[in-house]
Design an enzyme around this catalytic site. Structure first.
Site, PDB file in Angstrom:
ATOM      1  N   CYS A   1      -7.255  -0.063  -1.981  1.00  0.00           N
ATOM      2  CA  CYS A   1      -7.045  -0.308  -0.552  1.00  0.00           C
ATOM      3  C   CYS A   1      -8.341  -0.230   0.260  1.00  0.00           C
ATOM      4  O   CYS A   1      -9.210  -1.051   0.072  1.00  0.00           O
ATOM      5  CB  CYS A   1      -5.969   0.648  -0.028  1.00  0.00           C
ATOM      6  SG  CYS A   1      -5.339   0.071   1.558  1.00  0.00           S
TER       7      CYS A   1
ATOM      8  N   HIS B   1      -1.071  -0.502  -2.832  1.00  0.00           N
ATOM      9  CA  HIS B   1      -0.883   0.882  -3.275  1.00  0.00           C
ATOM     10  C   HIS B   1       0.198   0.965  -4.332  1.00  0.00           C
ATOM     11  O   HIS B   1       1.254   1.545  -4.095  1.00  0.00           O
ATOM     12  CB  HIS B   1      -0.462   1.749  -2.090  1.00  0.00           C
ATOM     13  CG  HIS B   1      -1.605   2.116  -1.203  1.00  0.00           C
ATOM     14  ND1 HIS B   1      -2.575   3.009  -1.576  1.00  0.00           N
ATOM     15  CD2 HIS B   1      -1.928   1.711   0.056  1.00  0.00           C
ATOM     16  CE1 HIS B   1      -3.452   3.163  -0.599  1.00  0.00           C
ATOM     17  NE2 HIS B   1      -3.090   2.378   0.407  1.00  0.00           N
TER      18      HIS B   1
ATOM     19  N   GLU C   1       0.356   2.865  -6.602  1.00  0.00           N
ATOM     20  CA  GLU C   1       0.577   4.272  -6.983  1.00  0.00           C
ATOM     21  C   GLU C   1       1.566   4.982  -6.050  1.00  0.00           C
ATOM     22  O   GLU C   1       1.989   6.106  -6.341  1.00  0.00           O
ATOM     23  CB  GLU C   1      -0.761   5.033  -6.993  1.00  0.00           C
ATOM     24  CG  GLU C   1      -1.329   5.468  -5.638  1.00  0.00           C
ATOM     25  CD  GLU C   1      -1.962   4.335  -4.836  1.00  0.00           C
ATOM     26  OE1 GLU C   1      -1.955   3.177  -5.295  1.00  0.00           O
ATOM     27  OE2 GLU C   1      -2.449   4.599  -3.712  1.00  0.00           O
TER      28      GLU C   1
END
Ligand code: ASP
Length: 762
Positions: free
Chosen positions: A142, A235, A237
């Site tokens: 990001c 993202h 994750e």
């Protein structure tokens, strides 16, 4: 799933409860494989959540990972307790001397600022610069990706009309990429950002490749050409509720955010979001760890620093002399590869060629056919034999020429060759016919490439005894090649002053290449062959051995002396004298750098601890015991004289006060072991003489081994673990090799064991 994290990190508890196998420091210390060292620069405000999310993903691999956490020193975390930061996080000063297999730079909530306004920007730049020399592969997330693209490639970020928040559908732009191996055609990734990078800006940088993107969210993943930098704008994750938490945070802050898109069922923020990106997240991290970190990081983690040298290894040459071996020119398809290689770099201005070689294992080299033709006995039968062999050569040349040099009058050339051969005999005939393979090869390549053919008969001079006249050759080559470029020259032969053709010994095109390179003062002498460079070990013993990236002439000589099959000394001497590096490369894999052979390799340092392992069987050891023998120079001399008089070559010796042990080639001892033993006993009045054969010698070669005592330790540790006993050990005086003796039955196993100890983890 083994992931090793600092003892007591909160993630351990959380992940253990999720049935994820987390390994603590203590447990990992008992495992005997090298863990991958991963550094996580955590710039997210929610530090513990991010640690846990990434630990979970990094843990989904059979590899052992050692995770270290990094914070910036110039910015204090305000949302995470100081105790947590002190216990688990390091600052850059504490890690800057280390090397890491992988690093993750997370996002940060600073995207509305200019990069330069961010209080830790200078520190981050220093860290990003450092990753180039200390981290094998860096994964930017990001804002971390935007910062990386800006710092490394000057790509700017741009403000979006409104915040991009939601879970978006993605597709692959590059289907063959390893990072997305195993991905579905469509997959989902959360994004949460106010800024973006433009596709055109990335496409304008040749070293970057866009791997996948989303119609709604834009570019998602970009990688550098050398695979050492990955940038992801989303993202993957994120936990199931992260976007929700962010949304609620922004609502609370009065920012009036839009509801994250494609996230809540029916876009209703009161409903529980359904996670549809977790499998992709796991796959992307395990692919990164596997393909971009584990499979390519050097076993010796310090060698990561050498990766920065890669561009040096590929230092641009403005003048290259290239020699192509016989297999590189075995048929028309091979000619095409050679032409493509020549034309792909305008620096390659002088090309030396061998005769077409074998097309497959049971094929014959053109040179072999020609030599057989020359050796055909006199008389009718011999004549027929020669005609038959020459017809065979003519056919092979025709097959190639029909495709690559259709204008060439092969028949006419063969009429001339036969006529000329008829006028010659003895050595002159042998050398003339043997040389025609190279002659024809060069003629065809010259026509194929539109380059100038130049005959070495007028440039490489042999004296009346058939020895190379170096001085005359150098003068002739320099003057004739001075003002010409794009030339194809046959290797392997030259001529006496009267024009009689003389060849070098077999494989002699390498010598021609070296002479040409040195005469034109090339920046590099490329030697193109069918192997990707010098191999660290014999491929018949070790499966797919690694190629040595850089080696110096001394190491090369040592390996050759100890049994490795490398370039002939005569082919090295001309370029060594003029300091021109030799680059061994493969026509089959021209994209590889091959092996660079240089005068002084210190600058390059060794990427691997050693440069190669060579050895051979067929040795014996002679052990002589007698009080004080080691101090008696007379006894030593007498022994050497005795062995010398019997033509027995000494390969090594170890002397202690009361004993001498000598390694010799076993063959000359043959059936005379007892007699030799008696003679030795007699000459030095020995108490005991034991001759034992069945010995193999192995040399482990590398530069500055004296500074690397760890090399010796590693060798012996490895052998001991496999229960291989060493019969003798010796160091060369110039600390370039360790030699050891093992029994012949252990020879292959010992080489494999030592190789495994020094090669990459696999
Ligand atoms: N063609 C020659 C040989 O087979 C020389 C060379 O290829 O280098 O020995």
């Amino acid at each position: 799933m083994p992931i090793k994290v600092p003892n007591n990190l909160p993630a351990i508890d959380i992940l253990t409860r999720e049935n994820v196998f987390v390994m603590t420091d203590t447990r990992a210390m008992t495992q005997d494989i090298r863990p991958l060292k991963i550094l996580l620069l955590n710039l997210m405000p929610t530090k513990i959540a991010t640690e846990t999310q990434l630990t979970r993903l990094l843990g989904n691999t059979p590899l052992q990972i050692e995770l270290e956490l990094l914070q910036t020193a110039t910015h204090k975390a305000s949302h995470t307790s100081e105790e947590h930061m002190i216990s688990f996080y390091k600052t850059f000063d504490q890690v800057r001397e280390n090397n890491y297999d992988g690093m993750i730079i997370t996002g940060a909530p600073v995207e509305l600022m200019d990069f330069e306004e961010v209080d830790y920007w200078d520190e981050l730049c220093e860290i990003m610069e450092w990753t180039k020399s200390h981290v094998h592969s860096t994964f930017h997330i990001c804002w971390g990706a935007q910062a990386g693209l800006y710092y490394h490639y000057g790509i700017h970020k741009h403000l979006l009309p409104k915040k991009l928040s939601g879970v978006y559908k993605h597709h692959l732009d590059y289907k063959k990429g390893m990072l997305f191996r195993g991905f579905d055609d469509e997959f989902y990734v959360p994004h949460s950002r106010n800024t973006t990078v433009y596709r055109e800006d990335i496409e304008a940088i040749p070293e970057l490749k866009i791997l996948c993107s989303s119609d709604e969210a834009g570019v998602f993943c970009v990688k550098s050409e050398d695979d050492r930098q990955i940038f992801v704008t989303g993202h993957s994750e994120y936990d199931g509720d992260t976007l929700k938490n962010e949304y609620e945070r922004d609502v609370k802050a009065g920012l009036d955010p839009d509801v994250p898109e494609h996230y809540f069922p029916d876009d209703d923020p009161t409903k529980e979001p359904v996670v549809n990106w977790r499998s992709c997240a796991n796959l992307i991290y395990s692919n990164w760890l596997n393909y971009f970190v584990y499979q390519s990081t050097p076993y010796d983690i310090h060698a990561i620093q050498n990766e920065e040298l890669a561009p040096v290894l590929q230092r641009k040459s403005s003048l290259t002399a290239a020699k192509f071996g016989g297999t590189s020119l075995a048929d028309a398809e091979q000619f095409r590869k050679v032409r493509d290689i020549i034309k792909s770099d305008p620096a390659r201005k002088y090309v030396v060629v061998s005769a077409p070689g074998k097309r497959c294992d049971d094929d014959e080299k053109i040179t072999d056919l020609l030599i057989r033709a020359a050796k055909a006995p006199a008389g009718e039968e011999g004549r027929e034999e020669r005609d038959r062999l020459l017809a065979q050569v003519e056919k092979r040349i025709h097959d190639i020429a029909d495709i690559v040099a259709p204008e060439m009058d092969v028949e006419k050339i063969f009429v001339e060759i036969r006529e000329k051969a008829d006028s010659l005999e003895g050595c002159a005939l042998r050398d003339y016919l043997a040389s025609r393979g190279e002659y024809l090869s060069a003629r065809m390549l010259a026509e194929y490439t539109g380059w100038t053919f130049m005959d070495p008969a007028g440039m490489i001079r042999f004296d009346d005894e058939g020895r190379l006249d170096r001085t005359a050759t150098r003068a002739l080559l320099s003057s004739k090649l001075r003002n010409v470029e794009n030339v194809v020259i046959p290797g392997f032969y030259g001529a006496k002053e009267d024009g009689t053709i003389v060849t070098f010994s077999r494989g002699g095109s390498d010598i021609t290449g070296a002479l040409v390179a040195s005469a034109v003062k090339a920046d590099v002498y490329e030697n193109w062959t069918d192997v990707p460079g010098m191999l660290m070990a014999d491929p018949r013993i070790v499966k797919d051995p690694l190629t040595v990236p850089v080696i110096n002439y001394k190491e090369l000589r040592e390996l050759a002396l100890r049994g490795a099959n490398v370039l002939h000394e005569d082919a090295v001497a001309p370029v060594r004298r003029t300091g021109i590096p030799i680059n061994i490369r493969s026509t089959e894999q021209p994209e590889l750098n091959g092996t660079l052979i240089v005068q002084n390799a210190d600058f390059y340092d060794s990427v691997l601890d050693i440069s190669g392992i060579s050895g051979s069987k067929g040795y014996a050891s002679i052990a002589i015991d007698k009080e004080g023998i080691g101090r008696s120079s007379g006894a030593h001399q007498a022994l050497m004289d005795l062995l010398g008089s019997r033509g027995i070559q000494v390969a090594g010796e170890q002397i202690t006060t009361d004993s001498i042990s000598i390694e010799v080639e076993a063959r000359p001892l043959r059936d005379e072991i007892e007699e030799i033993s008696r003679e030795i006993q007699h000459v030095v009045d020995a108490d005991d003489v034991t001759i034992s054969s069945g010995l193999a010698t192995i040399a482990v070669v590398g530069r500055n081994m004296a500074d690397k005592s760890s090399v010796a330790v590693k060798v012996f540790e490895a052998l001991a673990n496999e229960h291989i006993s060493t019969r003798f050990v010796d160091h060369s005086a110039d600390s370039i090799s360790i030699q050891l003796g093992v029994s012949e039955s252990d020879y292959k196993k010992a080489i494999r064991t030592i190789y495994r100890q020094f090669s990459l983890i696999r």
